[in-house]
Design a protein around this motif. Structure first.
Motif, PDB file in Angstrom:
ATOM      1  N   TRP A 282       6.505  67.393   1.735  1.00 26.53           N
ATOM      2  CA  TRP A 282       5.800  66.117   2.016  1.00 26.53           C
ATOM      3  C   TRP A 282       4.414  65.485   2.682  1.00 26.53           C
ATOM      4  N   LYS A 283       3.703  66.156   0.972  1.00 23.52           N
ATOM      5  CA  LYS A 283       1.798  65.614   1.275  1.00 23.52           C
ATOM      6  C   LYS A 283       2.224  65.438  -0.314  1.00 23.52           C
ATOM      7  N   PRO A 284       1.483  64.137   0.112  1.00 22.28           N
ATOM      8  CA  PRO A 284       0.873  63.433  -0.761  1.00 22.28           C
ATOM      9  C   PRO A 284       0.114  63.561  -2.199  1.00 22.28           C
TER      10      PRO A 284
ATOM     11  N   LEU B 139      12.595  63.155   4.321  1.00 19.31           N
ATOM     12  CA  LEU B 139      12.019  62.479   3.226  1.00 19.31           C
ATOM     13  C   LEU B 139      12.430  61.293   2.684  1.00 19.31           C
TER      14      LEU B 139
ATOM     15  N   HIS C 228       5.369  55.522   1.980  1.00 15.69           N
ATOM     16  CA  HIS C 228       5.292  56.527   0.802  1.00 15.69           C
ATOM     17  C   HIS C 228       4.453  58.212   1.567  1.00 15.69           C
ATOM     18  N   LYS C 229       4.677  58.595   0.942  1.00 14.44           N
ATOM     19  CA  LYS C 229       4.301  60.213   1.184  1.00 14.44           C
ATOM     20  C   LYS C 229       2.216  59.868   1.997  1.00 14.44           C
TER      21      LYS C 229
END
Length: 261
Positions: free
Chosen positions: A206-208, A116, A125-126
């Motif tokens: 990691w998830k948006p 990240l 960006h994520k």
């Protein structure tokens, strides 16, 4: 007497590890909305509630899509890496092997934070692509190790015999080597899918925003209250994450016996 104590201790450890899982599975069939004993009756109502919960269904679809993409990419890269390391003389092969299996040795939370921060340094960006990249990095070593172990046992002269009969290197791979590797490839793909589907630590980093997988959805639901739907969802995850590897192992064993016979 000593072996009996060791056996009793081993049984106690297994009971300690799996009893909470059994309780979750049992309470998922509890008719009451309160997860407590004694149970008031058996019911499938909470599984029906899951089916009508759009947030959980959306998270399930995301997890399945993410797991399938992860398995596809990790299996493809893992097969190519195993072939290069086993069949060819690659400069720095030992260093490359160590680098490929490093994600297993590094704690996942450290790997998640490092990836990240690195991508943030690059100005990225994520996104779902970042989430997929993280899962591929984390699952690739499992595929490499499984396929590499199988490939070592396949004799090189089998491929050479095929090429001496007029087959090109590509034909020898697809018609001789790949069928012999098929159980390991299938097992590696199932490992990658299962690990991706069940991952929560890396996914949280990691998830948006607005994207949830099944494990992160459970984590979000636990922040508010312990709903019986969580028990039902946990049971469904247990069945999938345990049943798929067992099914894959059975299929791989059958294919191996068929190829050997």
């Amino acid at each position: 007497m000593g072996w009996q104590l060791i056996r009793a201790w081993a049984i106690a450890v297994y009971v300690f590890m799996f009893l909470p899982v059994g309780v979750v599975v049992l309470l998922s069939f509890n008719d009451s909305q309160f997860g407590s004993f004694p149970m008031t009756g058996l019911s499938l109502r909470w599984f029906a509630e899951l089916w009508s919960n759009e947030a959980i269904l959306r998270a399930f679809r995301t997890s399945v899509a993410l797991g399938l993409l992860t398995a596809l990419i990790s299996t493809t890269l893992g097969v190519l890496a195993a072939l290069a390391l086993v069949r060819y003389r690659v400069p720095g092969a030992n260093a490359i092997s160590t680098l490929l299996i490093a994600p297993i040795l590094v704690p996942e939370v450290v790997l998640a934070v490092a990836l990240l921060l690195f991508l943030d340094f690059l100005g990225l960006h994520k996104s779902f692509a970042l989430l997929l990249l993280g899962h591929v990095i984390f699952t690739l070593p499992f595929v490499v190790l499984v396929v590499q172990a199988r490939l070592v046992s396949i004799r090189r002269d089998v491929e050479e015999a095929a090429m001496s009969l007029g087959a090109s290197p590509a034909q020898a791979f697809f018609q001789v080597t790949l069928p012999l590797m098929r159980p390991a490839v299938l097992a590696g793909g199932l490992f990658a899918f299962t690990v991706s589907f069940d991952d929560v630590t890396g996914t949280l980093f990691w998830k948006p925003g607005g994207v949830e997988t099944v494990p992160t959805q459970i984590f979000a639901m636990l922040r508010n209250s312990i709903s019986p739907e969580i028990n039902a969802l946990g049971t469904a995850m247990i069945v999938m994450t345990v049943g798929l590897p067992l099914l894959g192992a059975a299929i791989a064993r059958r294919l191996a016996m068929k190829d050997g016979g």
